[in-house]
Design a protein around this motif. Structure first.
Motif, PDB file in Angstrom:
ATOM      1  N   ALA A  70      -8.747 -14.462  22.284  1.00  0.00           N
ATOM      2  CA  ALA A  70      -8.282 -14.878  20.961  1.00  0.00           C
ATOM      3  C   ALA A  70      -7.470 -13.746  20.345  1.00  0.00           C
ATOM      4  O   ALA A  70      -7.823 -12.572  20.495  1.00  0.00           O
ATOM      5  N   THR A  71      -6.394 -14.114  19.663  1.00  0.00           N
ATOM      6  CA  THR A  71      -5.558 -13.132  18.979  1.00  0.00           C
ATOM      7  C   THR A  71      -5.146 -13.698  17.633  1.00  0.00           C
ATOM      8  O   THR A  71      -4.626 -14.821  17.549  1.00  0.00           O
ATOM      9  N   ALA A  72      -5.383 -12.931  16.587  1.00  0.00           N
ATOM     10  CA  ALA A  72      -5.011 -13.369  15.243  1.00  0.00           C
ATOM     11  C   ALA A  72      -3.511 -13.226  15.040  1.00  0.00           C
ATOM     12  O   ALA A  72      -2.854 -12.386  15.661  1.00  0.00           O
ATOM     13  N   THR A  73      -2.960 -14.061  14.181  1.00  0.00           N
ATOM     14  CA  THR A  73      -1.561 -13.924  13.783  1.00  0.00           C
ATOM     15  C   THR A  73      -1.416 -12.679  12.922  1.00  0.00           C
ATOM     16  O   THR A  73      -2.221 -12.441  12.016  1.00  0.00           O
ATOM     17  N   GLY A  74      -0.414 -11.857  13.202  1.00  0.00           N
ATOM     18  CA  GLY A  74      -0.250 -10.593  12.500  1.00  0.00           C
ATOM     19  C   GLY A  74      -0.107 -10.747  10.989  1.00  0.00           C
ATOM     20  O   GLY A  74       0.578 -11.651  10.510  1.00  0.00           O
ATOM     21  N   ASP A  75      -0.761  -9.864  10.256  1.00  0.00           N
ATOM     22  CA  ASP A  75      -0.699  -9.850   8.789  1.00  0.00           C
ATOM     23  C   ASP A  75       0.214  -8.700   8.377  1.00  0.00           C
ATOM     24  O   ASP A  75      -0.066  -7.519   8.632  1.00  0.00           O
ATOM     25  N   TYR A  76       1.322  -9.040   7.688  1.00  0.00           N
ATOM     26  CA  TYR A  76       2.320  -8.033   7.350  1.00  0.00           C
ATOM     27  C   TYR A  76       1.938  -7.256   6.093  1.00  0.00           C
ATOM     28  O   TYR A  76       1.496  -7.831   5.090  1.00  0.00           O
ATOM     29  N   VAL A  77       2.125  -5.940   6.178  1.00  0.00           N
ATOM     30  CA  VAL A  77       1.826  -5.068   5.043  1.00  0.00           C
ATOM     31  C   VAL A  77       3.034  -4.173   4.788  1.00  0.00           C
ATOM     32  O   VAL A  77       3.545  -3.485   5.686  1.00  0.00           O
ATOM     33  N   THR A  78       3.482  -4.147   3.546  1.00  0.00           N
ATOM     34  CA  THR A  78       4.572  -3.263   3.132  1.00  0.00           C
ATOM     35  C   THR A  78       3.992  -1.916   2.712  1.00  0.00           C
ATOM     36  O   THR A  78       3.002  -1.846   1.977  1.00  0.00           O
ATOM     37  N   VAL A  79       4.622  -0.845   3.206  1.00  0.00           N
ATOM     38  CA  VAL A  79       4.175   0.509   2.845  1.00  0.00           C
ATOM     39  C   VAL A  79       5.256   1.121   1.958  1.00  0.00           C
ATOM     40  O   VAL A  79       6.422   1.202   2.328  1.00  0.00           O
ATOM     41  N   GLN A  80       4.835   1.570   0.792  1.00  0.00           N
ATOM     42  CA  GLN A  80       5.795   2.124  -0.185  1.00  0.00           C
ATOM     43  C   GLN A  80       5.810   3.652  -0.152  1.00  0.00           C
ATOM     44  O   GLN A  80       4.825   4.285   0.174  1.00  0.00           O
ATOM     45  N   THR A  90       3.404   3.209   7.966  1.00  0.00           N
ATOM     46  CA  THR A  90       4.695   2.514   7.942  1.00  0.00           C
ATOM     47  C   THR A  90       4.465   1.014   7.864  1.00  0.00           C
ATOM     48  O   THR A  90       3.394   0.511   8.228  1.00  0.00           O
ATOM     49  N   ALA A  91       5.471   0.289   7.401  1.00  0.00           N
ATOM     50  CA  ALA A  91       5.335  -1.158   7.253  1.00  0.00           C
ATOM     51  C   ALA A  91       5.237  -1.829   8.616  1.00  0.00           C
ATOM     52  O   ALA A  91       5.845  -1.389   9.597  1.00  0.00           O
ATOM     53  N   GLY A  92       4.461  -2.915   8.656  1.00  0.00           N
ATOM     54  CA  GLY A  92       4.338  -3.640   9.914  1.00  0.00           C
ATOM     55  C   GLY A  92       3.219  -4.659   9.882  1.00  0.00           C
ATOM     56  O   GLY A  92       2.693  -4.990   8.812  1.00  0.00           O
ATOM     57  N   TYR A  93       2.871  -5.132  11.058  1.00  0.00           N
ATOM     58  CA  TYR A  93       1.907  -6.226  11.202  1.00  0.00           C
ATOM     59  C   TYR A  93       0.599  -5.717  11.813  1.00  0.00           C
ATOM     60  O   TYR A  93       0.602  -4.977  12.804  1.00  0.00           O
ATOM     61  N   VAL A  97       0.845  -1.175   0.000  1.00  0.00           N
ATOM     62  CA  VAL A  97       0.000   0.000   0.000  1.00  0.00           C
ATOM     63  C   VAL A  97       0.893   1.242   0.000  1.00  0.00           C
ATOM     64  O   VAL A  97       1.978   1.240   0.582  1.00  0.00           O
ATOM     65  N   LYS A  98       0.437   2.287  -0.655  1.00  0.00           N
ATOM     66  CA  LYS A  98       1.216   3.522  -0.668  1.00  0.00           C
ATOM     67  C   LYS A  98       1.010   4.283   0.633  1.00  0.00           C
ATOM     68  O   LYS A  98      -0.080   4.289   1.207  1.00  0.00           O
ATOM     69  N   LYS A  99       2.069   4.934   1.080  1.00  0.00           N
ATOM     70  CA  LYS A  99       2.012   5.700   2.319  1.00  0.00           C
ATOM     71  C   LYS A  99       0.927   6.766   2.238  1.00  0.00           C
ATOM     72  O   LYS A  99       0.804   7.489   1.256  1.00  0.00           O
ATOM     73  N   GLY A 100       0.109   6.828   3.292  1.00  0.00           N
ATOM     74  CA  GLY A 100      -0.973   7.801   3.351  1.00  0.00           C
ATOM     75  C   GLY A 100      -2.278   7.332   2.746  1.00  0.00           C
ATOM     76  O   GLY A 100      -3.317   7.982   2.902  1.00  0.00           O
ATOM     77  N   LYS A 101      -2.238   6.209   2.028  1.00  0.00           N
ATOM     78  CA  LYS A 101      -3.447   5.668   1.412  1.00  0.00           C
ATOM     79  C   LYS A 101      -4.227   4.812   2.424  1.00  0.00           C
ATOM     80  O   LYS A 101      -3.739   4.465   3.485  1.00  0.00           O
TER      81      LYS A 101
END
Length: 264
Positions: free
Chosen positions: A254-264, A237-240, A173-177
């Motif tokens: 219950a806690t979900a496993t983190g889903d990682y997202v890259t921020v461009q 910023t990139a993270g989970y 995802v683009k930063k700020g989007k």
């Protein structure tokens, strides 16, 4: 509908009878100076039970008597039902695998005996209404045949196991989007042996920045139809990303496993 007793349950009840202290009634009773000083179920944590897999846990009973504790006559069972007296036919009676337990002497007068028990979701929880507080009946005898029996020597929460999923998009995802985060909260149904959506529950959306170890709560979202979760955030910023549910008196955390997202 209440489940019928199984052969295992009947055998367990007979085992309880066989190892009960002579003369002890199915109610609180004490003769002499024998005392139950502490009972710990599942290490002090609640018991989360799913739909198929049995759950093994322990009950540790600490007791004292001036003559010492007669180890083969210390015995706990887990039961569910109304009131403070265990009925003749309690809901979901759970008995130890080994009636002798593993006993450790702390002194000449005090002993802790630990027993292993297993709850089966297809047998012990009679239906979903039995989620919540379960009780421990414990009987202990001293070497001089003094004894104590308590129908509610301790309690423990037996909760329906919960699950959470998470999905963040788009990726990257683009930063700020805008980033959309969805998910679903479900919990075990002890009547259908399936997982069903848990609606109307507050669930925290949390984020962990890449390169760190700590999640921070961003917002709280209430589950909708079928336990669905959906919200949007601005990508910084990139993270989970993950969802986290605190649980209730009848349903586990219950806690979900983190889903990682890259921020461009």
């Amino acid at each position: 509908m209440r489940k019928r007793a199984t052969v295992a349950a009947v055998a367990g009840a007979l085992a309880l009878s066989a190892f009960a202290v002579p003369g002890a009634a199915q109610a609180d009773e004490a003769v002499g100076d024998t005392k139950i000083t502490k009972v710990v179920v599942n290490g002090g944590s609640s018991i989360a039970l799913g739909t198929t897999d049995p759950k093994t846990f322990t009950i540790a009973v600490t007791a004292s008597d001036d003559s010492g504790i007669k180890k083969n006559y210390t015995y706990p069972v887990l039961w569910h039902g109304p009131g403070q007296k265990m009925p003749d036919d309690p809901y979901g009676l759970v008995i130890p695998k080994d009636v002798s337990g593993k006993c450790v002497d702390h002194s000449a007068t005090t002993t802790t005996c630990t027993f292993t028990l297993t709850m089966n979701p297809r047998i012990h929880p009679q239906d979903n209404t039995t989620a919540g507080t379960w009780k421990v009946r414990a009987s202990v005898s001293g070497n001089d045949w003094d004894y104590v029996s308590k129908d509610v020597a301790a309690t423990v929460k037996v909760r329906r196991y919960a699950k959470l999923t998470v999905k963040a998009s788009p990726k990257p995802v683009k930063k700020g989007k805008t980033l959309t985060v969805t998910g679903k909260l479900t919990r075990a149904n002890w009547e259908t042996y399936k997982y069903a959506g848990y609606t109307g529950q507050p669930v925290k959306l949390q984020f962990r920045k890449k390169g760190t170890n700590t999640y921070t709560t961003v917002k709280t979202v209430t589950t909708g139809t079928g336990g669905a979760l959906k919200t949007t955030v601005k990508a910084a910023t990139a993270g989970y990303w993950r969802w986290s549910f605190a649980g209730t008196s009848t349903t586990s955390t219950a806690t979900a496993t983190g889903d990682y997202v890259t921020v461009q």
